[in-house]
Write a protein that holds these residues in place. Structure first.
Motif, PDB file in Angstrom:
ATOM      1  N   ASN A   8       4.225  30.891  96.439  1.00 24.71           N
ATOM      2  CA  ASN A   8       3.151  31.560  95.707  1.00 24.71           C
ATOM      3  C   ASN A   8       3.772  32.428  94.635  1.00 24.71           C
ATOM      4  O   ASN A   8       4.678  33.202  94.910  1.00 24.71           O
ATOM      5  CB  ASN A   8       2.316  32.434  96.645  1.00 24.71           C
ATOM      6  N   ARG A   9       3.279  32.291  93.414  1.00 24.69           N
ATOM      7  CA  ARG A   9       3.754  33.143  92.327  1.00 24.69           C
ATOM      8  C   ARG A   9       2.578  33.901  91.768  1.00 24.69           C
ATOM      9  O   ARG A   9       1.577  33.313  91.384  1.00 24.69           O
ATOM     10  CB  ARG A   9       4.381  32.302  91.207  1.00 24.69           C
ATOM     11  N   ARG A  10       2.689  35.190  91.735  1.00 23.36           N
ATOM     12  CA  ARG A  10       1.616  36.019  91.192  1.00 23.36           C
ATOM     13  C   ARG A  10       1.488  35.813  89.681  1.00 23.36           C
ATOM     14  O   ARG A  10       2.449  35.494  88.990  1.00 23.36           O
ATOM     15  CB  ARG A  10       1.914  37.502  91.465  1.00 23.36           C
ATOM     16  N   ALA A  11       0.253  35.982  89.203  1.00 25.58           N
ATOM     17  CA  ALA A  11       0.022  35.873  87.764  1.00 25.58           C
ATOM     18  C   ALA A  11       0.852  36.918  87.025  1.00 25.58           C
ATOM     19  O   ALA A  11       0.911  38.075  87.406  1.00 25.58           O
ATOM     20  CB  ALA A  11      -1.456  36.086  87.458  1.00 25.58           C
ATOM     21  N   ASN A  12       1.500  36.480  85.974  1.00 29.36           N
ATOM     22  CA  ASN A  12       2.313  37.365  85.154  1.00 29.36           C
ATOM     23  C   ASN A  12       1.516  37.729  83.914  1.00 29.36           C
ATOM     24  O   ASN A  12       1.219  36.884  83.077  1.00 29.36           O
ATOM     25  CB  ASN A  12       3.620  36.640  84.768  1.00 29.36           C
ATOM     26  N   SER A  13       1.134  38.993  83.804  1.00 29.85           N
ATOM     27  CA  SER A  13       0.288  39.394  82.680  1.00 29.85           C
ATOM     28  C   SER A  13       0.954  39.128  81.347  1.00 29.85           C
ATOM     29  O   SER A  13       0.290  38.899  80.338  1.00 29.85           O
ATOM     30  CB  SER A  13      -0.075  40.878  82.796  1.00 29.85           C
ATOM     31  N   ALA A  14       2.291  39.127  81.325  1.00 32.03           N
ATOM     32  CA  ALA A  14       3.001  38.871  80.077  1.00 32.03           C
ATOM     33  C   ALA A  14       2.798  37.442  79.602  1.00 32.03           C
ATOM     34  O   ALA A  14       2.954  37.130  78.425  1.00 32.03           O
ATOM     35  CB  ALA A  14       4.495  39.153  80.259  1.00 32.03           C
ATOM     36  N   ALA A  15       2.439  36.542  80.565  1.00 29.61           N
ATOM     37  CA  ALA A  15       2.268  35.140  80.206  1.00 29.61           C
ATOM     38  C   ALA A  15       0.899  34.854  79.598  1.00 29.61           C
ATOM     39  O   ALA A  15       0.616  33.747  79.180  1.00 29.61           O
ATOM     40  CB  ALA A  15       2.477  34.256  81.434  1.00 29.61           C
ATOM     41  N   TRP A  16       0.032  35.898  79.577  1.00 33.89           N
ATOM     42  CA  TRP A  16      -1.324  35.691  79.073  1.00 33.89           C
ATOM     43  C   TRP A  16      -1.370  35.817  77.552  1.00 33.89           C
ATOM     44  O   TRP A  16      -2.123  36.606  76.996  1.00 33.89           O
ATOM     45  CB  TRP A  16      -2.279  36.694  79.717  1.00 33.89           C
ATOM     46  N   ASP A  17      -0.567  35.043  76.853  1.00 34.04           N
ATOM     47  CA  ASP A  17      -0.616  35.067  75.403  1.00 34.04           C
ATOM     48  C   ASP A  17      -1.706  34.118  74.918  1.00 34.04           C
ATOM     49  O   ASP A  17      -2.147  33.222  75.632  1.00 34.04           O
ATOM     50  CB  ASP A  17       0.739  34.684  74.815  1.00 34.04           C
ATOM     51  N   ALA A  19      -1.729  31.722  72.745  1.00 33.67           N
ATOM     52  CA  ALA A  19      -1.375  30.307  72.616  1.00 33.67           C
ATOM     53  C   ALA A  19      -1.543  29.574  73.943  1.00 33.67           C
ATOM     54  O   ALA A  19      -2.062  28.450  73.991  1.00 33.67           O
ATOM     55  CB  ALA A  19       0.065  30.169  72.118  1.00 33.67           C
ATOM     56  N   LEU A  20      -1.110  30.214  75.027  1.00 32.05           N
ATOM     57  CA  LEU A  20      -1.251  29.596  76.344  1.00 32.05           C
ATOM     58  C   LEU A  20      -2.727  29.446  76.706  1.00 32.05           C
ATOM     59  O   LEU A  20      -3.165  28.387  77.173  1.00 32.05           O
ATOM     60  CB  LEU A  20      -0.542  30.441  77.409  1.00 32.05           C
ATOM     61  N   TRP A  21      -3.505  30.499  76.480  1.00 28.22           N
ATOM     62  CA  TRP A  21      -4.924  30.448  76.790  1.00 28.22           C
ATOM     63  C   TRP A  21      -5.612  29.320  76.023  1.00 28.22           C
ATOM     64  O   TRP A  21      -6.366  28.530  76.590  1.00 28.22           O
ATOM     65  CB  TRP A  21      -5.567  31.794  76.473  1.00 28.22           C
ATOM     66  N   GLN A  22      -5.347  29.226  74.722  1.00 26.78           N
ATOM     67  CA  GLN A  22      -5.968  28.186  73.909  1.00 26.78           C
ATOM     68  C   GLN A  22      -5.522  26.797  74.354  1.00 26.78           C
ATOM     69  O   GLN A  22      -6.310  25.839  74.337  1.00 26.78           O
ATOM     70  CB  GLN A  22      -5.647  28.403  72.427  1.00 26.78           C
ATOM     71  N   SER A  23      -4.254  26.680  74.745  1.00 25.89           N
ATOM     72  CA  SER A  23      -3.741  25.400  75.211  1.00 25.89           C
ATOM     73  C   SER A  23      -4.478  24.930  76.460  1.00 25.89           C
ATOM     74  O   SER A  23      -4.800  23.751  76.606  1.00 25.89           O
ATOM     75  CB  SER A  23      -2.238  25.518  75.503  1.00 25.89           C
ATOM     76  N   VAL A  24      -4.764  25.870  77.350  1.00 23.81           N
ATOM     77  CA  VAL A  24      -5.429  25.523  78.609  1.00 23.81           C
ATOM     78  C   VAL A  24      -6.885  25.157  78.372  1.00 23.81           C
ATOM     79  O   VAL A  24      -7.352  24.108  78.831  1.00 23.81           O
ATOM     80  CB  VAL A  24      -5.308  26.680  79.624  1.00 23.81           C
ATOM     81  N   ILE A  25      -7.629  25.986  77.663  1.00 23.13           N
ATOM     82  CA  ILE A  25      -9.058  25.690  77.520  1.00 23.13           C
ATOM     83  C   ILE A  25      -9.317  24.478  76.628  1.00 23.13           C
ATOM     84  O   ILE A  25     -10.366  23.837  76.734  1.00 23.13           O
ATOM     85  CB  ILE A  25      -9.851  26.915  77.015  1.00 23.13           C
ATOM     86  N   SER A  26      -8.337  24.131  75.762  1.00 21.08           N
ATOM     87  CA  SER A  26      -8.529  22.969  74.891  1.00 21.08           C
ATOM     88  C   SER A  26      -8.449  21.654  75.665  1.00 21.08           C
ATOM     89  O   SER A  26      -8.821  20.601  75.140  1.00 21.08           O
ATOM     90  CB  SER A  26      -7.481  22.968  73.778  1.00 21.08           C
ATOM     91  N   ARG A  27      -7.999  21.708  76.907  1.00 22.31           N
ATOM     92  CA  ARG A  27      -7.934  20.500  77.735  1.00 22.31           C
ATOM     93  C   ARG A  27      -9.326  20.011  78.128  1.00 22.31           C
ATOM     94  O   ARG A  27      -9.489  18.849  78.504  1.00 22.31           O
ATOM     95  CB  ARG A  27      -7.147  20.767  79.019  1.00 22.31           C
ATOM     96  N   PHE A  28     -10.298  20.915  78.099  1.00 30.91           N
ATOM     97  CA  PHE A  28     -11.595  20.617  78.687  1.00 30.91           C
ATOM     98  C   PHE A  28     -12.692  20.772  77.646  1.00 30.91           C
ATOM     99  O   PHE A  28     -12.997  21.881  77.204  1.00 30.91           O
ATOM    100  CB  PHE A  28     -11.857  21.543  79.881  1.00 30.91           C
ATOM    101  N   ALA A  29     -13.324  19.660  77.290  1.00 32.39           N
ATOM    102  CA  ALA A  29     -14.339  19.679  76.242  1.00 32.39           C
ATOM    103  C   ALA A  29     -15.504  20.590  76.598  1.00 32.39           C
ATOM    104  O   ALA A  29     -16.090  21.237  75.718  1.00 32.39           O
ATOM    105  CB  ALA A  29     -14.850  18.252  75.996  1.00 32.39           C
ATOM    106  N   LEU A  69      -3.302  28.459  85.826  1.00 33.86           N
ATOM    107  CA  LEU A  69      -4.391  28.851  84.944  1.00 33.86           C
ATOM    108  C   LEU A  69      -5.360  27.692  84.719  1.00 33.86           C
ATOM    109  O   LEU A  69      -6.578  27.894  84.654  1.00 33.86           O
ATOM    110  CB  LEU A  69      -3.822  29.345  83.612  1.00 33.86           C
ATOM    111  N   VAL A  70      -4.847  26.482  84.613  1.00 36.53           N
ATOM    112  CA  VAL A  70      -5.691  25.294  84.471  1.00 36.53           C
ATOM    113  C   VAL A  70      -6.664  25.192  85.646  1.00 36.53           C
ATOM    114  O   VAL A  70      -7.860  24.913  85.470  1.00 36.53           O
ATOM    115  CB  VAL A  70      -4.820  24.021  84.380  1.00 36.53           C
ATOM    116  N   ILE A  71      -6.169  25.426  86.837  1.00 29.81           N
ATOM    117  CA  ILE A  71      -7.028  25.384  88.028  1.00 29.81           C
ATOM    118  C   ILE A  71      -8.003  26.556  88.022  1.00 29.81           C
ATOM    119  O   ILE A  71      -9.198  26.405  88.306  1.00 29.81           O
ATOM    120  CB  ILE A  71      -6.170  25.369  89.296  1.00 29.81           C
TER     121      ILE A  71
END
Length: 254
Positions: A8-17, A19-29, A69-71
Motif C-alpha cells: 500500500n502506498r499513500r497518496a503523495n500530495s506532491a504528485a497531484w500536478d 499534468a497528471l490530473w489531466q492525463s488521468v481524466i482524459s482517459r474517460f470520455a 488515481l485512475v481507479i
C-alpha cells in the motif's frame, strides 16, 4: 461476495500536478462532460479516497500513483453528489494485472460439493474489498461498460445488506416507484436476452436484479442517452439516487 494483500502506498500530495490530473481524466470520455466545479469536487473526492482506502496490487502488479488515481476517479464519480460516507465500512481495493480466477465451492441439492474456477474482471464483497482487473479498469471504452463503476455500484447496493438491486433510497424517493421502474425494465430486458436479441446494453444485466442495477449504473454514467432512451423511468430513478443527470451533461457538451 460479489465478485490478499500486497503493498500500500499513500497518496503523495506532491504528485497531484495538473499534468497528471489531466492525463488521468482524459482517459474517460464521460469525465469530459463534467463542468469545472464538478471536476474540482471529483478531484477532492479522489484525493480523500486515496487517503482513506488501501489500493493494493496482487499477482505481482506494482501500482504507482497514477494507476491508483485512475481507479479513484472512477470510483468517486457515482458518489460525486453523495460523499465518501457512502463507501464507509471497508477499506481495501485489490487490483490484479488482468482477469483473476477465484475458486468457488458450492453444494448442490443432492449434497454434492462442486468447485468452479471462472475468470473475472471485478468483484465486490459484502463488508469486504473491491477486487478489480487493471486491464479492464485502466481505460474507458465509452461503450457503457465500466468495471470500476459496476463494482462500486454493488458496494452502494450492499449498504443495506446482500445486493439485490435495491440500494437504500433517499428520503424523498419512493420505494414503489423504484420497484415499478426496475421490475418492468428488468422483465423487458430479460425477454430481449432470452429471445436472442442483440442488445445495446450488456446482456450480463439479465443475470439477476443486482447485476441489472450495476450494469445500468455503468450505462447511466458512460452512455446516459442510451439508457434514457431505452428505459426512461429507470434513468429518472438513477438520476434521483445518484443526484446527477449525465444525459443533460452530454447534451450541454454537444
Amino acid at each position: 461476495m460479489w465478485g490478499f494483500k500486497t503493498r500500500n502506498r499513500r497518496a503523495n500530495s506532491a504528485a497531484w500536478d495538473e499534468a497528471l490530473w489531466q492525463s488521468v481524466i482524459s482517459r474517460f470520455a464521460f469525465l469530459s462532460m463534467l463542468n469545472a466545479d464538478e471536476r474540482e469536487r471529483l478531484r477532492e473526492l479522489a484525493r480523500l479516497f486515496l487517503k482513506t482506502k488501501q489500493i493494493s496490487g496482487a499477482a505481482g502488479l506494482e501500482l504507482d500513483h497514477e494507476m491508483r488515481l485512475v481507479i479513484a476517479v472512477q470510483a468517486c464519480l457515482p458518489v460525486l453528489n453523495l460523499g465518501l460516507d457512502y463507501y464507509e465500512g471497508w477499506v481495501e481495493v485489490i487490483v490484479y494485472p488482468g482477469d483473476f480466477v477465484p475458486e468457488r465451492e458450492y453444494i448442490d441439492e443432492n449434497g454434492v460439493v462442486h468447485r468452479t474456477r471462472e475468470p473475472m474482471q471485478g468483484e465486490a464483497w459484502l463488508q469486504g474489498p473491491v477486487i478489480l482487473s487493471w486491464e479492464a479498469a485502466e481505460y474507458g471504452r465509452g461503450e457503457g461498460v465500466n468495471v470500476v463503476i459496476h463494482e462500486f455500484a454493488h458496494k452502494l447496493d450492499m449498504l443495506n445488506g446482500e445486493p439485490n438491486g435495491f440500494p437504500p433510497l433517499h428520503q424523498e424517493m419512493s420505494r414503489e416507484e423504484w420497484a415499478k421502474a426496475f421490475s418492468a425494465a428488468y422483465d423487458d430486458f430479460c425477454a430481449q436476452v432470452d429471445s436472442g436479441e442483440d442488445t445495446a446494453i450488456d446482456p450480463y444485466a439479465a443475470e439477476n436484479p443486482a447485476e441489472f442495477f450495476a450494469v445500468l449504473s455503468e450505462v447511466f454514467f458512460e452512455t446516459p442517452t442510451l439508457l434514457k432512451r431505452s428505459y426512461p423511468q429507470v434513468y429518472r430513478q438513477l438520476a434521483a439516487f445518484y443526484r446527477q443527470d449525465p444525459a443533460a451533461r452530454a447534451a450541454s457538451t454537444q
